[in-house]
Design a protein around this motif. Structure first.
Motif, PDB file in Angstrom:
ATOM      1  N   ILE B  72      14.350  19.795  13.691  1.00 61.18           N
ATOM      2  CA  ILE B  72      14.221  18.885  14.808  1.00 61.18           C
ATOM      3  C   ILE B  72      14.409  19.598  16.121  1.00 61.18           C
ATOM      4  O   ILE B  72      14.232  19.020  17.170  1.00 61.18           O
ATOM      5  CB  ILE B  72      15.221  17.721  14.706  1.00 61.18           C
ATOM      6  N   ILE B  73      14.822  20.864  16.087  1.00 57.34           N
ATOM      7  CA  ILE B  73      14.925  21.593  17.341  1.00 57.34           C
ATOM      8  C   ILE B  73      14.095  22.868  17.271  1.00 57.34           C
ATOM      9  O   ILE B  73      13.880  23.425  16.207  1.00 57.34           O
ATOM     10  CB  ILE B  73      16.379  21.946  17.708  1.00 57.34           C
ATOM     11  N   GLY B 112      24.787  29.504  17.965  1.00 56.97           N
ATOM     12  CA  GLY B 112      25.893  28.665  17.504  1.00 56.97           C
ATOM     13  C   GLY B 112      25.600  27.196  17.715  1.00 56.97           C
ATOM     14  O   GLY B 112      25.775  26.367  16.814  1.00 56.97           O
ATOM     15  N   ILE B 113      25.126  26.858  18.907  1.00 55.18           N
ATOM     16  CA  ILE B 113      24.856  25.456  19.203  1.00 55.18           C
ATOM     17  C   ILE B 113      23.680  24.953  18.365  1.00 55.18           C
ATOM     18  O   ILE B 113      23.692  23.818  17.868  1.00 55.18           O
ATOM     19  CB  ILE B 113      24.571  25.256  20.707  1.00 55.18           C
ATOM     20  N   GLU B 114      22.690  25.810  18.169  1.00 56.23           N
ATOM     21  CA  GLU B 114      21.575  25.419  17.292  1.00 56.23           C
ATOM     22  C   GLU B 114      22.103  25.035  15.929  1.00 56.23           C
ATOM     23  O   GLU B 114      21.682  24.050  15.324  1.00 56.23           O
ATOM     24  CB  GLU B 114      20.597  26.579  17.128  1.00 56.23           C
ATOM     25  N   ASN B 115      23.050  25.848  15.429  1.00 57.23           N
ATOM     26  CA  ASN B 115      23.591  25.556  14.115  1.00 57.23           C
ATOM     27  C   ASN B 115      24.405  24.287  14.096  1.00 57.23           C
ATOM     28  O   ASN B 115      24.473  23.595  13.089  1.00 57.23           O
ATOM     29  CB  ASN B 115      24.462  26.727  13.634  1.00 57.23           C
ATOM     30  N   ILE B 116      25.053  23.984  15.205  1.00 55.82           N
ATOM     31  CA  ILE B 116      25.837  22.752  15.247  1.00 55.82           C
ATOM     32  C   ILE B 116      24.907  21.550  15.212  1.00 55.82           C
ATOM     33  O   ILE B 116      25.192  20.551  14.552  1.00 55.82           O
ATOM     34  CB  ILE B 116      26.731  22.713  16.500  1.00 55.82           C
ATOM     35  N   VAL B 117      23.788  21.649  15.919  1.00 56.10           N
ATOM     36  CA  VAL B 117      22.874  20.509  15.941  1.00 56.10           C
ATOM     37  C   VAL B 117      22.108  20.407  14.629  1.00 56.10           C
ATOM     38  O   VAL B 117      21.838  19.322  14.125  1.00 56.10           O
ATOM     39  CB  VAL B 117      21.893  20.638  17.131  1.00 56.10           C
ATOM     40  N   GLU B 118      21.750  21.552  14.078  1.00 51.64           N
ATOM     41  CA  GLU B 118      21.000  21.516  12.836  1.00 51.64           C
ATOM     42  C   GLU B 118      21.096  22.878  12.175  1.00 51.64           C
ATOM     43  O   GLU B 118      20.664  23.856  12.742  1.00 51.64           O
ATOM     44  CB  GLU B 118      19.544  21.242  13.151  1.00 51.64           C
ATOM     45  N   ASP B 119      21.654  22.938  10.990  1.00 53.16           N
ATOM     46  CA  ASP B 119      21.729  24.263  10.393  1.00 53.16           C
ATOM     47  C   ASP B 119      20.807  24.377   9.196  1.00 53.16           C
ATOM     48  O   ASP B 119      20.482  23.400   8.541  1.00 53.16           O
ATOM     49  CB  ASP B 119      23.179  24.617  10.014  1.00 53.16           C
TER      50      ASP B 119
END
Lengths: 194, 449
Positions: B72-73, B112-119
């Motif tokens: 989704i990102i 890191g933030i990418e992983n928080i939103v979607e890993d």
């Protein structure tokens, strides 16, 4: 079938959140779903353990610092609003929004993005990135992979370069200046595909 | 009162004989009467119509770009070096060698933030999201109420699925499984001979065909010339227990697994009477050498059926292939890779074992529209000279991912429940430190200070 509206109703004060952060309805819902997914025990808040369970974050050299950013000093939990507000720093800038002089600067402006990262470097929160701050951050990132001497020389060089007023520390203005050519909006933004 | 019972029993007998004639007998002979194909065609038309109506209804809202099944990102695909290099290029300092710059950290922040939103890992253990709704409540994520007509069709769908299809499918599954148990037990009484083997094959295939019809499964097999041969190991990506039914519809395999109790145990014991399968006790499974030896012995005997193994070790949601455990690749047989891709539009085949137990999962399967999937048989692969089991496993995995259009991940499926090993984090640290201090300084830095 009416799930969009019913999900929104479940999040109280969502209008305020959207106004403050600039996320659209669809994105707030996605973040809410993600929050629920991370909150495996359904307590309504997240604690550091929930973040540590994210695999990609667990191998990130600054994983601990990133997790720390979500928790205000002294707090062990983060609720959905704080979660979204922190993530709002990473929203791409909206150039289409008209700039009103009366409204406060949006969370995801260039300055605010830089301030956010600055806060993470500035561990003792004295408004400057000192030698000690930088040493601690780098040591956290690299752990066993570099020696003390190598770290010291790296820190020396970095501060020398960015420090313009000779106080052996990097202030926010010096920080901003040294990064003026970096496309912050591109490199520090998360774009939703849908 | 008696009259009612008579009528009921007559109706039941009629229905049962219809089931036998129209479904069981064709299944035994591998003949298709075309009902399922017709059903699928009607279904496709209906879903297309529903999609158009929903899109028309959504035209008031701003259209979002169509998504890729994988996120989704938006993510940058560059390696750490590429991305950090790009960041540093805009830095005024000239970089003759490696060095640390303040902007490096942006790369790690973003990741890191990418992983928080979607890993990449967690999303593989939940069902794939659909582009457009397929009129099942369970897949209704962000689709809004549109119109009365769509609601009516949806209601009709519910009635058809729960009141007509479900009882039929349960009957078929029951018939299929009991036939498997009875048939294999009967065949087991015969002395070992070619006749016994052919009969065993026939019994197995018939049952799996009946079970497949019990799920309204439409399976297309590609490249049948690469079908697994005796003495080989068939390797496939794992999405659900139904994979076994899908593959066994077109060939006979020796199954590998743990001994269970209850109904599964009964089925396992009777299956092994008619042809050799490899069932392990729980205690044996812990000893890798015992496992390897038994599998080696099995494939050494060229009269035995090819072994079917799922090296991922757990169910993944059919959008990606995760790390293959090297155990099956160390045994030394010829590997026959098979790629299985389900079409999620008709029914989500993924078994989320954290959310559903086996029974609720099977009920969900039987109340979906249908199971539609493609199976590709890939050319056989062998261990190359100088290649170790891990590299071989990755090679096979890439081939399967490529064919099935799945994302090739090196994450371990076991991460569903376990924590990431520290060695992965150290790897990331090493990569970054070599960018800062240069890899030639590395020898000096190794070792505790």
């Amino acid at each position: 079938m009416g799930s969009t509206n019913s999900t929104l109703i479940k999040i109280p004060n969502v209008e305020e959140l959207m106004q403050e952060t600039g996320f659209s309805t669809a994105h707030i819902i996605r973040l809410h779903d993600r929050f629920k997914e991370l909150d495996k025990e359904r307590r309504g808040y997240l604690c550091p353990r929930d973040f540590e369970a994210i695999k990609g974050l667990a191998i990130n050299p600054i994983g601990d610092r990133i997790i720390g950013a979500f928790f205000s000093p002294g707090r062990e939990t983060v609720d959905f609003y704080t979660f979204v507000r922190i993530l709002a720093h990473f929203r791409p800038a909206d150039n289409s929004r008209p700039k009103e002089s009366s409204s406060p600067e949006p969370i995801n402006s260039r300055t605010n993005k830089l301030k956010f990262v600055f806060q993470l470097y500035d561990l003792d929160k004295d408004g400057k990135i000192s030698r000690i701050d930088l040493l601690k951050v780098l040591r956290g990132m690299l752990e066993m992979q570099v020696t003390e001497e190598q770290l010291d020389s790296i820190v020396d060089r970095t501060i020398q370069e960015a420090d313009l007023d000779g106080d052996d520390a990097i202030s926010f203005e010096e920080f901003r200046k040294s990064l003026e050519k970096v496309n912050i909006d591109h490199k520090m933004s998360i774009r939703f595909l849908r | 009162m008696e009259g009612a019972w008579d009528i009921a029993s007559v109706l039941f007998q009629v229905w049962l004989s219809m089931v036998v004639v129209l479904i069981m007998l064709p299944a035994m002979f591998g003949v298709s009467l075309g009902f399922t194909d017709l059903y699928i065609k009607v279904l496709v038309k209906t879903l297309e119509w529903a999609t158009r109506r929903i899109q028309r209804g959504q035209n008031e809202q701003p259209t979002l770009p169509s998504q890729s099944a994988n996120g989704i990102i938006e993510k940058d695909d560059g390696s750490m070096e590429e991305e950090i290099g790009e960041l540093r290029r805009s830095h005024p300092k000239s970089l003759a060698g490696a060095d640390f710059t303040l902007c490096d950290v942006f790369y790690f922040w973003k990741k890191g933030i990418e992983n928080i939103v979607e890993d990449q890992v967690t999303q593989r253990f939940t069902s794939e999201e659909l582009v457009s709704w397929n009129l099942l409540t369970r897949t209704n994520n962000n689709f809004c109420y549109i119109s009365v007509r769509v609601t009516i069709i949806w209601g009709l769908g519910v009635f058809i699925r729960y009141c007509i299809l479900l009882p039929l499918r349960i009957t078929l599954a029951a018939i299929g499984l009991s036939w498997l148990v009875i048939g294999t037990t009967l065949v087991g009484f015969l002395p070992n001979s070619n006749v016994k083997n052919s009969l065993s094959d026939l019994v197995h295939i018939t049952c799996y065909r009946i079970c497949a019809r019990g799920l309204s499964a439409t399976i297309r097999y590609h490249n049948k010339e690469n079908r697994p041969q005796k003495g080989g190991i068939c390797v496939a990506n794992h999405t659900s227990p139904i994979d076994i039914v899908i593959l066994a519809n077109d060939g006979c395999y020796a199954m590998v697994g743990q001994v269970h109790g209850g109904l599964m145990g009964v089925i396992q014991r009777s299956m092994v009477r008619s042809c050799p399968h490899v069932w392990f006790e729980r205690s044996e499974m812990k000893d890798r050498n015992t496992v390897a030896k038994r599998l080696k012995d099995h494939i050494a005997d060229k009269t035995k059926l090819p072994i079917l193994i799922f090296p991922e070790g757990t169910c993944i949601n059919n959008t990606s292939v995760m790390m293959f455990k090297k155990g099956s690749f160390e045994i030394g047989g010829t590997i026959y890779p098979v790629a299985i891709k389900y079409d999620p539009q008709f029914g989500d085949a993924f078994w989320n074992s954290a959310k559903y137990n086996m029974v609720s999962y099977l009920l969900r399967m039987m109340t979906s529209w249908a199971i539609v999937c493609n199976v590709w048989y890939l050319p056989p692969m062998n261990l190359k000279n100088g290649e170790d089991a891990v590299l071989f496993a990755n090679r096979v995995k890439s081939a399967i991912a490529n064919q099935g259009g799945l994302v090739d991940l090196s994450w371990d499926g076991g991460l569903k429940r376990a924590k990431v090993k520290d060695s992965y984090k150290e790897e990331q640290q090493k990569m970054y430190s070599s960018m800062i201090v240069g890899s030639d300084c590395h020898e000096n830095s190794v070792g505790p200070t």
